[in-house]
Design a protein around this motif. Sequence first.
Motif, PDB file in Angstrom:
ATOM      1  N   PHE A 186       9.595   9.878   0.932  1.00 58.03           N
ATOM      2  CA  PHE A 186       9.040   8.619   1.409  1.00 58.03           C
ATOM      3  C   PHE A 186       9.597   8.326   2.800  1.00 58.03           C
ATOM      4  O   PHE A 186      10.762   8.628   3.090  1.00 58.03           O
ATOM      5  CB  PHE A 186       9.393   7.479   0.456  1.00 58.03           C
ATOM      6  N   ARG A 236       9.880  14.295  -4.223  1.00 57.42           N
ATOM      7  CA  ARG A 236       9.399  13.032  -3.669  1.00 57.42           C
ATOM      8  C   ARG A 236       9.946  12.857  -2.249  1.00 57.42           C
ATOM      9  O   ARG A 236      11.132  13.096  -1.993  1.00 57.42           O
ATOM     10  CB  ARG A 236       9.891  11.859  -4.507  1.00 57.42           C
ATOM     11  N   TYR A 270       5.162   2.746  -1.868  1.00 55.35           N
ATOM     12  CA  TYR A 270       4.636   3.532  -2.988  1.00 55.35           C
ATOM     13  C   TYR A 270       4.984   2.811  -4.279  1.00 55.35           C
ATOM     14  O   TYR A 270       6.038   2.177  -4.399  1.00 55.35           O
ATOM     15  CB  TYR A 270       5.270   4.932  -2.998  1.00 55.35           C
TER      16      TYR A 270
END
Length: 314
Positions: A294, A292, A97
């Motif tokens: 990931f 967030r 990202y």
Amino acid sequence: MRRGRRPPSPLPQRDGLDAARIRLPARGPWETVRDYLVVKLNRLAPERIDEMLRQGRFVTLDGPVAPDAKFLPNALVWFHRELPDEVPVPFEIEVVYSDNDIVVADKPHFLATTPRGGHVRQTALVRLRHALGITDLTPVHRLDRVTAGLVLFVTRRELRAPYQQLFQQRLVRKEYEAIAPYDPDLELPRTVRSRILKKRGVLQAREVPGAPNAETHVDLLDHTDELGRYRLRPTTGRTHQLRVHMTSLGVPILGDTFYPEVRETAPDDFTRPLQLLAKVLEFDDPLTGERRRFESRRKLAAWSDFPAWLSGRA
């Protein structure tokens, strides 16, 4: 008294690396800048320092340092270090990202996060600066060279502090996967707590008596007759913590050349990588408040094909 902002380097980056900076002492017995550099940079031969001075490779904000320049208390001097010969790491780093503020990279095994010792150009930071063209790219945290998985970078140095505070305040949820021997008598899940000490210059960290400073939650996700696939969730970040805790449970991580015993490997030996993967990073973004999450796209080779990993083919 609060210090002002650090002045920018008068030298541009070279090979994705910032110039090194030296601040001369406030006082001392040196008559020239050269005299101090010989003492400070004692790994370089005096003749090499003389040559670099003649080439104008030591620079202040006012320009190159003359070979006979008088010692100037508190002066700042920049220069580019000599780069070591490095064995290329034959694995690619991937970007999971990126936006204007952060980059999340998926680091392969054997690639150091930042320049250190004999690993300079063959590091995640330098590779990403080259690939992305972001000269100010800066890591927020670090993974061991032999550990694969997610690393968070910021695109501007002034952003490092707010993101780094998340790690310091334990506000980042980190999840790792590991492949290690399966022990049917090992009761899991469990939380391992101990005091870990890592001395500078000593390869291994060790557990010592005293108040715990390291904590890891260990779960068994799956297993065969011989191997287990484990989920490790550290709430602290001591050096080698996961490797030490798995060893203390009697199931050292496959491919670990430090635990339980140190085993020497050649710099160009990229076989049987440590089966440890930083799988998940999750946090509330300090700039936007957005949650967030990931996840690494990598898989641990010993789980999918143990014979190939063991033979060095995976």
